[in-house]
Design a protein around this motif. Structure first.
Motif, PDB file in Angstrom:
ATOM      1  N   GLN A   1      26.307 -13.201 -50.609  1.00 22.99           N
ATOM      2  CA  GLN A   1      24.583 -12.740 -49.884  1.00 22.99           C
ATOM      3  C   GLN A   1      23.761 -12.455 -50.746  1.00 22.99           C
ATOM      4  OE1 GLN A   1      26.675  -8.801 -48.597  1.00 22.99           O
ATOM      5  NE2 GLN A   1      26.427  -9.567 -46.392  1.00 22.99           N
ATOM      6  N   PRO A   2      22.954 -12.917 -50.365  1.00 25.03           N
ATOM      7  CA  PRO A   2      21.608 -12.881 -50.701  1.00 25.03           C
ATOM      8  C   PRO A   2      21.708 -11.122 -51.976  1.00 25.03           C
ATOM      9  CG  PRO A   2      21.117 -13.216 -49.058  1.00 25.03           C
ATOM     10  CD  PRO A   2      22.285 -12.904 -48.694  1.00 25.03           C
ATOM     11  N   GLY A   3      21.144 -11.920 -52.979  1.00 26.17           N
ATOM     12  CA  GLY A   3      20.232 -10.481 -54.806  1.00 26.17           C
ATOM     13  C   GLY A   3      19.393  -9.531 -53.158  1.00 26.17           C
ATOM     14  N   THR A   4      18.753  -9.451 -52.945  1.00 24.30           N
ATOM     15  CA  THR A   4      17.844  -8.889 -52.053  1.00 24.30           C
ATOM     16  C   THR A   4      18.585  -8.956 -50.345  1.00 24.30           C
ATOM     17  OG1 THR A   4      16.254  -8.744 -53.834  1.00 24.30           O
ATOM     18  CG2 THR A   4      15.975  -8.030 -51.097  1.00 24.30           C
ATOM     19  N   ARG A   5      19.327  -8.357 -49.765  1.00 24.85           N
ATOM     20  CA  ARG A   5      19.564  -6.964 -48.837  1.00 24.85           C
ATOM     21  C   ARG A   5      18.151  -7.055 -47.738  1.00 24.85           C
ATOM     22  NH1 ARG A   5      24.661  -7.376 -46.940  1.00 24.85           N
ATOM     23  NH2 ARG A   5      24.412  -5.923 -45.910  1.00 24.85           N
ATOM     24  N   LEU A   6      18.532  -8.289 -46.329  1.00 23.82           N
ATOM     25  CA  LEU A   6      17.316  -6.506 -45.775  1.00 23.82           C
ATOM     26  C   LEU A   6      17.531  -6.718 -44.369  1.00 23.82           C
ATOM     27  CD1 LEU A   6      14.570 -10.352 -45.381  1.00 23.82           C
ATOM     28  CD2 LEU A   6      14.711  -8.195 -46.517  1.00 23.82           C
ATOM     29  N   VAL A   7      17.494  -5.611 -44.215  1.00 29.02           N
ATOM     30  CA  VAL A   7      18.118  -4.473 -42.897  1.00 29.02           C
ATOM     31  C   VAL A   7      16.796  -3.964 -41.868  1.00 29.02           C
ATOM     32  CG1 VAL A   7      19.672  -2.286 -42.838  1.00 29.02           C
ATOM     33  CG2 VAL A   7      19.171  -3.358 -44.468  1.00 29.02           C
ATOM     34  N   LEU A   8      17.320  -4.076 -41.073  1.00 25.37           N
ATOM     35  CA  LEU A   8      16.161  -4.268 -39.834  1.00 25.37           C
ATOM     36  C   LEU A   8      16.590  -2.436 -38.806  1.00 25.37           C
ATOM     37  CD1 LEU A   8      13.925  -4.631 -38.095  1.00 25.37           C
ATOM     38  CD2 LEU A   8      15.374  -6.515 -36.684  1.00 25.37           C
ATOM     39  N   VAL A   9      15.437  -2.474 -38.749  1.00 26.87           N
ATOM     40  CA  VAL A   9      15.491  -0.500 -38.190  1.00 26.87           C
ATOM     41  C   VAL A   9      14.888  -0.435 -36.957  1.00 26.87           C
ATOM     42  CG1 VAL A   9      15.311   1.828 -38.474  1.00 26.87           C
ATOM     43  CG2 VAL A   9      15.418   0.634 -40.430  1.00 26.87           C
ATOM     44  N   GLN A  10      15.323  -1.454 -35.946  1.00 25.75           N
ATOM     45  CA  GLN A  10      14.919  -2.066 -34.825  1.00 25.75           C
ATOM     46  C   GLN A  10      15.403  -0.578 -33.988  1.00 25.75           C
ATOM     47  OE1 GLN A  10      13.535  -4.683 -33.619  1.00 25.75           O
ATOM     48  NE2 GLN A  10      12.788  -2.900 -32.018  1.00 25.75           N
ATOM     49  N   ALA A  11      13.988  -0.284 -33.031  1.00 24.70           N
ATOM     50  CA  ALA A  11      13.495   0.904 -32.279  1.00 24.70           C
ATOM     51  C   ALA A  11      14.429   0.755 -31.069  1.00 24.70           C
ATOM     52  CB  ALA A  11      12.718   1.833 -32.550  1.00 24.70           C
ATOM     53  N   LEU A  12      15.019   1.752 -30.339  1.00 23.36           N
ATOM     54  CA  LEU A  12      15.547   1.357 -29.159  1.00 23.36           C
ATOM     55  C   LEU A  12      14.477   0.941 -27.965  1.00 23.36           C
ATOM     56  CD1 LEU A  12      18.955   3.478 -28.776  1.00 23.36           C
ATOM     57  CD2 LEU A  12      18.659   1.606 -29.951  1.00 23.36           C
ATOM     58  N   ALA A  13      14.567   0.193 -27.036  1.00 24.40           N
ATOM     59  CA  ALA A  13      13.102  -0.159 -26.886  1.00 24.40           C
ATOM     60  C   ALA A  13      13.705  -0.843 -25.794  1.00 24.40           C
ATOM     61  CB  ALA A  13      12.472  -1.563 -27.012  1.00 24.40           C
ATOM     62  N   LYS A  14      13.237  -0.406 -23.865  1.00 22.98           N
ATOM     63  CA  LYS A  14      13.528  -1.071 -22.825  1.00 22.98           C
ATOM     64  C   LYS A  14      13.349  -2.432 -22.546  1.00 22.98           C
ATOM     65  CE  LYS A  14       8.837  -0.676 -20.989  1.00 22.98           C
ATOM     66  NZ  LYS A  14       8.226  -0.047 -19.610  1.00 22.98           N
ATOM     67  N   GLY A  15      14.119  -2.881 -21.634  1.00 22.69           N
ATOM     68  CA  GLY A  15      14.230  -4.198 -21.155  1.00 22.69           C
ATOM     69  C   GLY A  15      14.393  -5.489 -22.090  1.00 22.69           C
ATOM     70  N   ASP A  16      15.874  -5.021 -22.527  1.00 21.43           N
ATOM     71  CA  ASP A  16      17.029  -5.888 -23.588  1.00 21.43           C
ATOM     72  C   ASP A  16      16.028  -6.030 -25.159  1.00 21.43           C
ATOM     73  OD1 ASP A  16      18.811  -4.865 -22.477  1.00 21.43           O
ATOM     74  OD2 ASP A  16      18.204  -6.885 -21.028  1.00 21.43           O
ATOM     75  N   ARG A  17      14.594  -5.526 -24.816  1.00 15.38           N
ATOM     76  CA  ARG A  17      13.502  -6.013 -26.042  1.00 15.38           C
ATOM     77  C   ARG A  17      14.641  -5.544 -27.263  1.00 15.38           C
ATOM     78  NH1 ARG A  17       9.670  -8.531 -24.565  1.00 15.38           N
ATOM     79  NH2 ARG A  17       7.965  -7.950 -22.310  1.00 15.38           N
ATOM     80  N   ASP A  18      15.032  -4.645 -27.290  1.00 14.81           N
ATOM     81  CA  ASP A  18      15.665  -4.763 -28.782  1.00 14.81           C
ATOM     82  C   ASP A  18      16.937  -5.818 -28.846  1.00 14.81           C
ATOM     83  OD1 ASP A  18      17.408  -3.546 -26.612  1.00 14.81           O
ATOM     84  OD2 ASP A  18      17.172  -1.247 -27.431  1.00 14.81           O
ATOM     85  N   GLU A  19      17.486  -5.767 -27.944  1.00 20.42           N
ATOM     86  CA  GLU A  19      18.541  -6.924 -28.043  1.00 20.42           C
ATOM     87  C   GLU A  19      17.755  -8.272 -27.893  1.00 20.42           C
ATOM     88  OE1 GLU A  19      20.835  -6.986 -24.576  1.00 20.42           O
ATOM     89  OE2 GLU A  19      21.813  -4.707 -24.674  1.00 20.42           O
ATOM     90  N   LEU A  20      16.847  -8.639 -27.695  1.00 21.00           N
ATOM     91  CA  LEU A  20      16.091  -9.768 -28.124  1.00 21.00           C
ATOM     92  C   LEU A  20      16.599 -10.116 -29.470  1.00 21.00           C
ATOM     93  CD1 LEU A  20      15.173 -12.823 -27.584  1.00 21.00           C
ATOM     94  CD2 LEU A  20      12.763 -11.249 -26.807  1.00 21.00           C
ATOM     95  N   ALA A  21      15.475  -8.708 -30.083  1.00 23.66           N
ATOM     96  CA  ALA A  21      15.313  -8.784 -31.385  1.00 23.66           C
ATOM     97  C   ALA A  21      15.813  -8.780 -32.458  1.00 23.66           C
ATOM     98  CB  ALA A  21      14.265  -7.342 -31.783  1.00 23.66           C
ATOM     99  N   ILE A  22      16.939  -8.038 -31.993  1.00 19.54           N
ATOM    100  CA  ILE A  22      18.135  -8.063 -33.085  1.00 19.54           C
ATOM    101  C   ILE A  22      18.782  -9.533 -33.781  1.00 19.54           C
ATOM    102  CG2 ILE A  22      18.431  -6.110 -33.253  1.00 19.54           C
ATOM    103  CD1 ILE A  22      21.043  -6.041 -31.432  1.00 19.54           C
ATOM    104  N   GLU A  23      18.755 -10.396 -31.580  1.00 19.66           N
ATOM    105  CA  GLU A  23      19.482 -11.721 -31.800  1.00 19.66           C
ATOM    106  C   GLU A  23      18.089 -12.961 -33.008  1.00 19.66           C
ATOM    107  OE1 GLU A  23      20.927 -14.027 -27.691  1.00 19.66           O
ATOM    108  OE2 GLU A  23      18.850 -13.946 -27.940  1.00 19.66           O
ATOM    109  N   THR A  24      17.111 -12.717 -32.248  1.00 21.61           N
ATOM    110  CA  THR A  24      16.144 -13.377 -32.957  1.00 21.61           C
ATOM    111  C   THR A  24      16.677 -13.421 -34.509  1.00 21.61           C
ATOM    112  OG1 THR A  24      15.164 -12.945 -31.084  1.00 21.61           O
ATOM    113  CG2 THR A  24      14.025 -14.701 -33.361  1.00 21.61           C
ATOM    114  N   ALA A  25      16.252 -12.398 -35.182  1.00 23.14           N
ATOM    115  CA  ALA A  25      16.843 -11.771 -36.980  1.00 23.14           C
ATOM    116  C   ALA A  25      17.686 -12.300 -36.776  1.00 23.14           C
ATOM    117  CB  ALA A  25      16.325 -10.034 -36.323  1.00 23.14           C
ATOM    118  N   THR A  26      18.697 -11.643 -36.451  1.00 21.45           N
ATOM    119  CA  THR A  26      20.585 -12.671 -37.069  1.00 21.45           C
ATOM    120  C   THR A  26      19.960 -13.723 -37.069  1.00 21.45           C
ATOM    121  OG1 THR A  26      21.353 -10.814 -36.098  1.00 21.45           O
ATOM    122  CG2 THR A  26      22.209 -12.965 -36.439  1.00 21.45           C
ATOM    123  N   GLU A  27      19.784 -14.916 -36.226  1.00 23.04           N
ATOM    124  CA  GLU A  27      19.203 -16.185 -36.641  1.00 23.04           C
ATOM    125  C   GLU A  27      18.630 -16.550 -37.727  1.00 23.04           C
ATOM    126  OE1 GLU A  27      18.287 -18.204 -32.814  1.00 23.04           O
ATOM    127  OE2 GLU A  27      19.775 -17.190 -31.114  1.00 23.04           O
TER     128      GLU A  27
END
Length: 244
Positions: free
Chosen positions: A63-89
């Motif tokens: 794993q990278p020496g510096t780990r990035l963690v996304l703190v994603q606020a819950l959002a309507k319309g599945d925008r939060d799921e889109l955020a974590i999907e793209t961030a994972t890629e």
């Protein structure tokens, strides 16, 4: 597993490889365990019962020496799921669902467990799509009080905020892991559609978070996190070409 040995992939993953991706004998394929191990090989047989792969190499990806963690606020319309999907890629290492004050979506009771499982499913599918050896962890959902504790424990916590003065690049370049004696964890905090409340900003900054400006325009909750991952990965050298 050693070079020349045959690994048999069964179950849902095998069915997907054979019926959807239509892998055939002779084609190259990577098989990962989601925890850093990657086997590269070639298909020797493909059928409804399984996929047989001859191992060519077996490697463990650190794993990278510096780990990035996304703190994603819950959002309507599945925008939060889109955020974590793209961030994972794009390479995020972990995700924290955040029940912020202005989040319209609420995780309560049975809904919370189902929503968490769905987020993990989204992240797992995105990691497969990106052919990552590591599947990011979706941590337990937090409210602002619990997030304040996570901020205090992190080496760096950055609130992406439209009213910030310092650009995110400047914040990251000034830090560059200087406060970490070992593996470092950087939190990238994204608010909901209505933004992070002033009270939340004050509380999180009181625990050590800093605000940063991502760009000249206001981004959606689904866009800010992935954009920050790209910039942070570049500035912190996570996308540097391997030596040699």
């Amino acid at each position: 597993m050693a070079a020349g040995e045959v690994f048999v992939l069964e179950g849902q993953e095998a069915r997907h490889a054979v019926t959807v991706k239509r892998l055939a004998p002779g084609e190259p394929v990577d098989i990962v365990d989601g925890a850093g191990t990657r086997m590269r090989g070639r298909v020797v047989a493909a059928s409804a019962s399984g996929l047989e792969v001859e191992c060519e190499t077996l490697v463990f990806e650190e794993q990278p020496g510096t780990r990035l963690v996304l703190v994603q606020a819950l959002a309507k319309g599945d925008r939060d799921e889109l955020a974590i999907e793209t961030a994972t890629e794009l390479g995020i290492d972990a995700v924290i669902p955040w029940q912020s004050e202005r989040s319209i979506v609420r995780w309560k009771g049975d809904r919370a467990a189902k929503a968490h499982a769905k987020w993990q499913s989204v992240v797992t599918a995105a990691a497969k799509q990106a052919r990552r050896a590591w599947v990011p962890e979706v941590r337990a959902a937090v409210d602002t009080a619990a997030l304040a504790g996570a901020v205090e424990a992190a080496e760096l916590a950055v609130i992406l905020h439209e009213d910030a003065v310092r650009p995110l690049r400047a914040v990251l370049e000034a830090w560059q892991g200087a406060d970490a004696s070992g593996p470092a964890e950087v939190l990238l905090i994204v608010g909901p559609e209505g933004g992070i409340s002033p009270r939340e900003v004050t509380r999180l900054c009181g625990k050590g978070a800093v605000t940063a400006l991502l760009g000249h325009h206001v981004l959606r909750s689904s866009t800010a996190g992935p954009a920050a991952v790209v910039l942070a990965s570049d500035v912190l050298g996570r996308w540097a070409a391997p030596a040699g």
